[in-house]
Design a protein around this motif. Structure first.
Motif, PDB file in Angstrom:
ATOM      1  N   GLY A 151       0.842  -1.294  -0.132  1.00 59.34           N
ATOM      2  CA  GLY A 151       0.061  -0.403  -0.257  1.00 59.34           C
ATOM      3  C   GLY A 151       1.234   0.662   0.227  1.00 59.34           C
ATOM      4  N   ARG A 152       0.940   2.123  -0.123  1.00 57.68           N
ATOM      5  CA  ARG A 152       1.121   3.669   0.069  1.00 57.68           C
ATOM      6  C   ARG A 152       0.195   4.741   1.675  1.00 57.68           C
ATOM      7  NH1 ARG A 152       2.346   6.344  -5.238  1.00 57.68           N
ATOM      8  NH2 ARG A 152       3.397   7.534  -3.585  1.00 57.68           N
ATOM      9  N   PRO A 153       1.561   4.820   2.284  1.00 55.44           N
ATOM     10  CA  PRO A 153       1.168   4.861   3.466  1.00 55.44           C
ATOM     11  C   PRO A 153       1.204   7.032   3.555  1.00 55.44           C
ATOM     12  CG  PRO A 153       3.071   4.684   3.948  1.00 55.44           C
ATOM     13  CD  PRO A 153       3.276   4.259   2.458  1.00 55.44           C
ATOM     14  N   PHE A 154      -0.456   7.228   4.094  1.00 53.55           N
ATOM     15  CA  PHE A 154      -1.333   8.342   4.286  1.00 53.55           C
ATOM     16  C   PHE A 154      -1.620   8.502   2.739  1.00 53.55           C
ATOM     17  CE2 PHE A 154       2.975   8.627   6.199  1.00 53.55           C
ATOM     18  CZ  PHE A 154       2.366   8.880   8.085  1.00 53.55           C
ATOM     19  N   SER A 155      -1.980   7.473   2.105  1.00 51.77           N
ATOM     20  CA  SER A 155      -3.591   7.539   1.235  1.00 51.77           C
ATOM     21  C   SER A 155      -4.664   6.454   1.340  1.00 51.77           C
ATOM     22  CB  SER A 155      -2.242   6.897  -0.536  1.00 51.77           C
ATOM     23  OG  SER A 155      -2.068   6.026  -0.357  1.00 51.77           O
ATOM     24  N   PRO A 156      -5.337   6.384  -0.110  1.00 48.48           N
ATOM     25  CA  PRO A 156      -6.305   5.019   0.649  1.00 48.48           C
ATOM     26  C   PRO A 156      -6.038   4.058   0.017  1.00 48.48           C
ATOM     27  CG  PRO A 156      -7.087   7.383  -0.659  1.00 48.48           C
ATOM     28  CD  PRO A 156      -5.604   7.620  -0.369  1.00 48.48           C
ATOM     29  N   MET A 157      -4.587   3.957  -0.413  1.00 46.65           N
ATOM     30  CA  MET A 157      -4.320   2.346  -0.718  1.00 46.65           C
ATOM     31  C   MET A 157      -3.703   1.678   0.371  1.00 46.65           C
ATOM     32  SD  MET A 157      -3.679   0.874  -3.632  1.00 46.65           S
ATOM     33  CE  MET A 157      -2.568  -0.603  -4.006  1.00 46.65           C
ATOM     34  N   PRO A 158      -4.182   0.892   0.203  1.00 48.30           N
ATOM     35  CA  PRO A 158      -4.009  -0.744   1.141  1.00 48.30           C
ATOM     36  C   PRO A 158      -3.169  -1.382   0.650  1.00 48.30           C
ATOM     37  CG  PRO A 158      -6.218  -1.298   0.287  1.00 48.30           C
ATOM     38  CD  PRO A 158      -5.985   0.390  -0.388  1.00 48.30           C
ATOM     39  N   GLY A 159      -2.524  -2.142   1.089  1.00 52.63           N
ATOM     40  CA  GLY A 159      -2.394  -3.051   0.486  1.00 52.63           C
ATOM     41  C   GLY A 159      -2.516  -4.562   0.177  1.00 52.63           C
ATOM     42  N   TRP A 160      -2.110  -5.375  -0.846  1.00 48.13           N
ATOM     43  CA  TRP A 160      -3.443  -6.170  -1.189  1.00 48.13           C
ATOM     44  C   TRP A 160      -2.741  -7.667  -0.874  1.00 48.13           C
ATOM     45  CZ3 TRP A 160      -7.883  -5.528  -2.911  1.00 48.13           C
ATOM     46  CH2 TRP A 160      -8.440  -3.457  -2.772  1.00 48.13           C
ATOM     47  N   ARG A 161      -1.720  -7.537  -0.797  1.00 50.06           N
ATOM     48  CA  ARG A 161      -0.951  -9.500  -0.715  1.00 50.06           C
ATOM     49  C   ARG A 161      -1.040  -9.701   0.614  1.00 50.06           C
ATOM     50  NH1 ARG A 161       5.595 -11.144  -1.274  1.00 50.06           N
ATOM     51  NH2 ARG A 161       4.583 -13.187  -1.306  1.00 50.06           N
ATOM     52  N   ALA A 192       0.591 -12.458   2.676  1.00 49.42           N
ATOM     53  CA  ALA A 192       0.585 -12.831   2.676  1.00 49.42           C
ATOM     54  C   ALA A 192       2.018 -11.484   3.214  1.00 49.42           C
ATOM     55  CB  ALA A 192       2.228 -12.956   2.159  1.00 49.42           C
ATOM     56  N   VAL A 193       1.363 -10.043   3.172  1.00 48.92           N
ATOM     57  CA  VAL A 193       2.262  -8.976   3.375  1.00 48.92           C
ATOM     58  C   VAL A 193       1.470  -8.635   4.636  1.00 48.92           C
ATOM     59  CG1 VAL A 193       3.025  -6.612   3.059  1.00 48.92           C
ATOM     60  CG2 VAL A 193       3.668  -8.646   1.744  1.00 48.92           C
ATOM     61  N   ASN A 194      -0.052  -8.413   4.152  1.00 47.60           N
ATOM     62  CA  ASN A 194      -0.361  -6.912   4.875  1.00 47.60           C
ATOM     63  C   ASN A 194      -1.919  -8.077   5.067  1.00 47.60           C
ATOM     64  OD1 ASN A 194       0.316  -4.824   5.610  1.00 47.60           O
ATOM     65  ND2 ASN A 194      -0.879  -3.576   3.906  1.00 47.60           N
ATOM     66  N   LYS A 195      -1.991  -9.280   4.786  1.00 47.27           N
ATOM     67  CA  LYS A 195      -4.066  -9.864   5.465  1.00 47.27           C
ATOM     68  C   LYS A 195      -4.001  -9.588   3.733  1.00 47.27           C
ATOM     69  CE  LYS A 195      -2.965 -10.337  10.300  1.00 47.27           C
ATOM     70  NZ  LYS A 195      -1.806 -11.074  10.341  1.00 47.27           N
ATOM     71  N   GLY A 196      -3.952  -8.628   2.486  1.00 47.78           N
ATOM     72  CA  GLY A 196      -4.807  -8.236   1.298  1.00 47.78           C
ATOM     73  C   GLY A 196      -5.848  -9.874   0.879  1.00 47.78           C
ATOM     74  N   PRO A 197      -5.653  -9.193   0.257  1.00 54.00           N
ATOM     75  CA  PRO A 197      -6.941 -10.649  -0.379  1.00 54.00           C
ATOM     76  C   PRO A 197      -6.437 -11.324  -1.866  1.00 54.00           C
ATOM     77  CG  PRO A 197      -7.898  -8.639  -1.415  1.00 54.00           C
ATOM     78  CD  PRO A 197      -6.573  -8.692  -0.537  1.00 54.00           C
ATOM     79  N   LEU A 198      -4.954 -10.705  -2.086  1.00 52.84           N
ATOM     80  CA  LEU A 198      -4.545 -11.157  -3.305  1.00 52.84           C
ATOM     81  C   LEU A 198      -3.334 -12.175  -2.545  1.00 52.84           C
ATOM     82  CD1 LEU A 198      -4.372  -8.481  -5.730  1.00 52.84           C
ATOM     83  CD2 LEU A 198      -6.210 -10.266  -5.598  1.00 52.84           C
TER      84      LEU A 198
END
Length: 108
Positions: free
Chosen positions: A48-58, A60-66
């Motif tokens: 993701g991008r800190p201080f923005s609406p962009m979350p992390g998606w992976r 293994a990294v951010n518990k994201g869905p991809l």
């Protein structure tokens, strides 16, 4: 179309208290690989991008869905829609709009 868009975003202070809501202008995806390397795009998608609406998606990294393969497929797709540098230079700047956070800070 990979030309970007807008997303509402809430700005908070260091303690997490509300400061303002802005419409965050999303970057164009059809020129992302002119601005970042493939590895940088992978990092941004993963974390993701800190201080923005962009979350992390992976996952293994951010518990994201991809998973890793889905991230690579996404980057391959982004690569397939990229404009050439010459095409990108012909796109007009959107009214010279500033970054919404910068515009907010200037308004203080």
């Amino acid at each position: 179309e990979g030309t970007g868009g807008q997303a509402p975003y809430t700005i908070t202070d260091a303690e997490g208290a509300f400061v303002a809501t802005v419409n965050w202008r999303a970057p164009a995806l059809d020129t992302v690989l002119l601005r970042f390397t493939r590895e940088e795009v992978e990092y941004i998608i993963n974390c993701g991008r800190p201080f923005s609406p962009m979350p992390g998606w992976r996952a293994a990294v951010n518990k994201g869905p991809l998973n890793e393969q889905q991230i690579q497929n996404l980057i391959d797709y982004l690569e397939s829609i990229q404009l050439t540098p010459e095409e990108a230079q012909k796109i007009p700047v959107l009214g010279g709009e500033a970054d919404p956070v910068l515009a907010f800070v200037k308004s203080l």
